[in-house]
Design a protein around this motif. Structure first.
Motif, mmCIF file in Angstrom:
data_model
loop_
_atom_site.group_PDB
_atom_site.id
_atom_site.type_symbol
_atom_site.label_atom_id
_atom_site.label_comp_id
_atom_site.label_asym_id
_atom_site.label_seq_id
_atom_site.Cartn_x
_atom_site.Cartn_y
_atom_site.Cartn_z
ATOM 1 N N ARG A 71 0.863 -1.182 0.000
ATOM 2 C CA ARG A 71 0.000 0.000 0.000
ATOM 3 C C ARG A 71 0.896 1.227 0.000
ATOM 4 N N VAL A 72 0.792 2.026 -1.028
ATOM 5 C CA VAL A 72 1.568 3.260 -1.132
ATOM 6 C C VAL A 72 0.678 4.429 -0.732
ATOM 7 N N SER A 73 1.303 5.442 -0.162
ATOM 8 C CA SER A 73 0.520 6.490 0.488
ATOM 9 C C SER A 73 1.027 7.888 0.147
ATOM 10 N N ASN A 74 0.075 8.740 -0.160
ATOM 11 C CA ASN A 74 0.302 10.186 -0.269
ATOM 12 C C ASN A 74 -0.620 10.890 0.716
ATOM 13 N N ALA A 75 -0.791 10.260 1.895
ATOM 14 C CA ALA A 75 -1.788 10.708 2.866
ATOM 15 C C ALA A 75 -1.600 12.154 3.282
ATOM 16 N N PHE A 76 -0.357 12.615 3.371
ATOM 17 C CA PHE A 76 -0.095 13.983 3.819
ATOM 18 C C PHE A 76 0.398 14.877 2.687
ATOM 19 N N GLY A 77 0.363 14.372 1.463
ATOM 20 C CA GLY A 77 0.791 15.175 0.324
ATOM 21 C C GLY A 77 -0.168 16.319 0.049
ATOM 22 N N ASP A 78 0.363 17.403 -0.495
ATOM 23 C CA ASP A 78 -0.474 18.546 -0.862
ATOM 24 C C ASP A 78 -0.558 18.717 -2.377
ATOM 25 N N ARG A 79 -0.070 17.713 -3.109
ATOM 26 C CA ARG A 79 -0.150 17.693 -4.568
ATOM 27 C C ARG A 79 0.003 16.247 -5.031
ATOM 28 N N PRO A 80 -0.310 15.952 -6.288
ATOM 29 C CA PRO A 80 -0.204 14.566 -6.758
ATOM 30 C C PRO A 80 1.222 14.035 -6.682
ATOM 31 N N LEU A 81 1.320 12.732 -6.466
ATOM 32 C CA LEU A 81 2.584 12.003 -6.415
ATOM 33 C C LEU A 81 2.534 10.913 -7.471
ATOM 34 N N THR A 82 3.531 10.865 -8.353
ATOM 35 C CA THR A 82 3.620 9.794 -9.350
ATOM 36 C C THR A 82 4.780 8.889 -9.022
ATOM 37 N N LEU A 83 4.451 7.634 -8.756
ATOM 38 C CA LEU A 83 5.467 6.599 -8.586
ATOM 39 C C LEU A 83 5.622 5.902 -9.924
ATOM 40 N N LEU A 115 -0.954 9.207 -7.287
ATOM 41 C CA LEU A 115 -1.799 9.347 -6.111
ATOM 42 C C LEU A 115 -2.156 10.805 -5.912
ATOM 43 N N ALA A 116 -3.430 11.077 -5.813
ATOM 44 C CA ALA A 116 -3.865 12.436 -5.497
ATOM 45 C C ALA A 116 -3.457 12.789 -4.071
ATOM 46 N N ALA A 117 -3.460 14.055 -3.747
ATOM 47 C CA ALA A 117 -3.174 14.476 -2.379
ATOM 48 C C ALA A 117 -4.139 13.764 -1.429
ATOM 49 N N GLY A 118 -3.592 13.123 -0.411
ATOM 50 C CA GLY A 118 -4.406 12.416 0.565
ATOM 51 C C GLY A 118 -4.741 10.978 0.218
ATOM 52 N N GLU A 119 -4.346 10.508 -0.955
ATOM 53 C CA GLU A 119 -4.759 9.182 -1.420
ATOM 54 C C GLU A 119 -3.745 8.097 -1.063
ATOM 55 N N SER A 120 -4.258 6.880 -0.827
ATOM 56 C CA SER A 120 -3.448 5.673 -0.700
ATOM 57 C C SER A 120 -4.012 4.639 -1.651
ATOM 58 N N ARG A 121 -3.145 3.697 -2.080
ATOM 59 C CA ARG A 121 -3.618 2.692 -3.022
ATOM 60 C C ARG A 121 -2.803 1.408 -2.897
ATOM 61 N N TYR A 122 -3.500 0.286 -3.084
ATOM 62 C CA TYR A 122 -2.839 -1.009 -3.099
ATOM 63 C C TYR A 122 -2.344 -1.353 -4.497
ATOM 64 N N SER A 123 -1.237 -2.087 -4.543
ATOM 65 C CA SER A 123 -0.763 -2.666 -5.794
ATOM 66 C C SER A 123 -1.592 -3.902 -6.121
ATOM 67 N N ASP A 124 -1.435 -4.402 -7.337
ATOM 68 C CA ASP A 124 -1.967 -5.706 -7.695
ATOM 69 C C ASP A 124 -1.142 -6.775 -6.975
ATOM 70 N N PRO A 125 -1.682 -7.988 -6.826
ATOM 71 C CA PRO A 125 -0.940 -9.045 -6.133
ATOM 72 C C PRO A 125 0.195 -9.599 -6.975
ATOM 73 N N LEU A 126 1.243 -9.972 -6.302
ATOM 74 C CA LEU A 126 2.385 -10.583 -6.965
ATOM 75 C C LEU A 126 2.311 -12.086 -6.762
ATOM 76 N N PRO A 127 2.270 -12.882 -7.813
ATOM 77 C CA PRO A 127 2.179 -14.341 -7.637
ATOM 78 C C PRO A 127 3.350 -14.892 -6.837
ATOM 79 N N GLY A 128 3.094 -15.968 -6.128
ATOM 80 C CA GLY A 128 4.135 -16.628 -5.363
ATOM 81 C C GLY A 128 4.017 -16.368 -3.878
ATOM 82 N N SER A 129 4.933 -16.897 -3.125
ATOM 83 C CA SER A 129 4.834 -16.870 -1.664
ATOM 84 C C SER A 129 5.887 -15.967 -1.042
ATOM 85 N N VAL A 130 5.576 -15.516 0.144
ATOM 86 C CA VAL A 130 6.468 -14.683 0.949
ATOM 87 C C VAL A 130 6.665 -15.375 2.283
#
Length: 407
Positions: A71-83, A115-130
Motif C-alpha cells: 500500500r503506497v501512500s500520499n496521505a499527507f501530500g499537498d499535490r499529486p505524487l507519481t510513482l 496518487l492524489a493528495a491524501g490518497e493511498s492505493r494497493y498494488s496488484d498481487p504478486l504471484p508466489g509466496s512470501v
C-alpha cells in the motif's frame, strides 16, 4: 544459496490482477485466501518531497503468505505524487538484493501510479509466496513529487536512496545514500488462509522501537510477531506496528493523535482482528493539564470505534517513568488512575499489564534497571522482549460480532 533464496518471492512473471479496490478494502489475495497485513508503519509528514528519486526500503515481515501487495501512500501530500515504478525483492545484504528476486509490481495493470493528495492505493498481487520473518525490499521510484512528503520518520531500519530510476536493479551500485525512514509505503499484505488475522499495535515511541537495536527487529511488536509465528496453530500471524514516536492519544503533534489516525493506520489494515492500545504516556507527561478522565475518554472513543468495526481491543498499562526529566508526582497519580481503569474498568476485551512486568519491585514508579534503555522511559531490547513475552496470545484471537474482522 542465492538462487534458492530468490524463490522466496514468485518466479512467475505474469500478474493475476485483483479487482480494483480502495485502500480500506483490498480484494482477496488469492482464491480461498484473505488479505492480512504482514508489515506496516504509520504515515506522517516527512518534509519536502523530491522528484526523480529511487527509494530502496527494507521491511521485515511478520506472517507469511501468497499474493504480496503493497500500500503506497500520499496521505499527507499537498499535490499529486507519481510513482513511476515499484518492485519487491529479497534482501541479500544492505541495498543488494538476492539475484532474480526483484519482481515488478503493478497498479491496476500499470507500471506507474499517480496518487492524489491524501490518497493511498494497493498494488496488484504478486504471484508466489512470501516467507514469515523475512527481510523484503520494496523499491519505489518517485518520478514526480513535490511539496509535503508522506512516510514514517523513525524506522530503526537502514534503507537506501538514489538519484534517478533504479527500482528494477538488484545491485546496490546506485544506492550510495542511507536513510533512516520509510517513504511512501505504509503496508505490505499477503494472502493467508481463511481464519488468519492480524493485530495492530497502536502506540508511541516505545512501540515504534526507540532504544531497541537498529536493524535487528527488536521492537516489542517484532518479538510479539516471533511468538505468534512460533505458536502452533495460531490464527493471529500478522503484526502491524502503528507506533509513532512522540504520539499522543488526544492531541496532534508527533503525527496525528491516536484518535485521529485510528481509521487510516489501524482499522483500514487488512485482516486486523485485534487492536493493542498502548498509548498515554506522552499525554500524561506533556504538562498541558491532561487528566485521567480525559485520557480515559480518549481510550473509550478508540474502544467504541474499534468495536463498531468488529475488532477486539486489548489495553496496555502505561509504563513507569520516574527519572525522566518531565516526571512529577501529580502526573504519576494520573498514570496510576489510568492504569487502574485499564486493569479493572471492564471496557477492554483483555489487558496487557506492561507496567507490572517492567516496574521495579523496589520502587513501582521506576522501570527496573535491567529493562531500562537508559533514559528511564524507553525499554531496552530486554525490556521490549519482556513486554512481548507477557502478552496473552489467546487474547489476540478474540472475536466480536458486527463487521467481519477482515473488512
Amino acid at each position: 544459496m542465492a538462487r534458492r533464496m530468490a524463490c522466496v518471492l514468485a518466479p512467475a512473471l505474469a500478474l493475476s490482477l485483483y479487482a480494483s479496490g480502495n485502500a480500506t478494502s483490498p480484494a482477496a489475495a488469492a482464491a480461498g485466501q484473505r488479505p492480512v497485513v504482514t508489515w506496516a508503519a504509520s504515515a506522517d509528514r516527512l518534509g519536502e518531497a523530491v522528484s526523480d528519486r529511487s527509494y530502496r526500503l527494507v521491511v521485515h515481515t511478520s506472517g507469511g503468505g501468497r499474493g504480496l501487495r503493497i500500500r503506497v501512500s500520499n496521505a499527507f501530500g499537498d499535490r499529486p505524487l507519481t510513482l513511476g515504478a515499484a518492485y519487491a525483492g529479497v534482501q541479500s545484504n544492505g541495498a543488494l538484493l538476492v539475484p532474480g528476486s526483484n519482481r515488478k509490481l503493478a497498479f491496476s495493470g500499470s507500471r506507474s501510479v499517480t496518487l492524489a493528495a491524501g490518497e493511498s492505493r494497493y498494488s496488484d498481487p504478486l504471484p508466489g509466496s512470501v516467507k514469515a520473518q523475512s527481510n523484503l525490499v520494496i523499491s519505489l521510484y518517485a518520478q514526480i513529487a513535490g511539496g509535503q512528503a508522506t512516510g514514517h520518520g523513525m524506522a530503526l531500519q537502514t534503507s537506501y536512496t538514489a538519484s534517478g530510476d533504479h527500482a528494477a536493479e538488484e545491485t546496490d551500485d546506485a544506492y550510495t545514500e542511507r536513510i533512516a525512514s520509510w517513504l511512501y509505503l505504509d503496508a505490505v499484505t499477503v494472502g493467508a488462509a481463511p481464519g488468519t488475522g492480524a493485530v495492530a499495535t497502536l502506540g508511541d515511541s516505545i512501540t515504534d522501537g526507540w532504544q531497541s537495536t537498529t536493524d535487528k527487529n527488536r521492537r516489542w511488536p517484532d518479538y510479539l510477531a516471533g511468538r505468534l509465528h512460533a505458536a502452533p496453530g495460531g490464527s493471529i500471524q500478522g503484526v502491524a506496528n502503528e507506533g509513532i514516536s512522540g504520539n499522543k492519544v488526544l492531541m496532534d503533534g508527533a503525527g496525528q493523535s491516536a484518535v485521529g489516525r485510528l481509521q487510516r493506520d489501524v482499522l483500514s489494515q487488512a485482516g486486523v482482528r485485534t487492536v493493542l492500545l498502548f498509548e498515554g504516556i506522552n499525554d500524561i507527561k506533556a504538562h498541558d493539564g491532561v487528566t485521567a478522565a480525559g485520557l480515559i475518554a480518549g481510550y473509550r472513543e478508540i474502544i467504541g470505534r474499534a468495536h463498531a468495526a468488529g475488532k477486539c481491543v486489548v489495553g496496555a498499562t502505561v509504563l513507569p517513568y520516574k527519572g525522566w526529566s518531565e516526571w512529577t508526582p501529580a502526573e504519576e497519580a494520573v498514570r496510576r488512575d489510568v492504569n487502574a481503569f485499564v486493569r479493572t474498568g471492564g471496557e477492554f476485551d483483555a489487558v496487557a499489564d506492561f507496567d507490572r512486568v517492567l516496574r521495579s519491585p523496589y520502587d513501582s514508579e521506576r522501570m527496573l534497571p535491567t529493562f531500562d534503555g537508559g533514559d528511564h522511559l524507553h525499554p531496552n531490547d530486554k525490556g521490549m522482549q519482556a513486554m512481548a513475552d507477557s502478552v496473552d496470545l489467546s487474547a489476540l484471537a478474540c472475536e466480536r460480532g458486527g463487521t467481519p474482522p477482515y473488512s
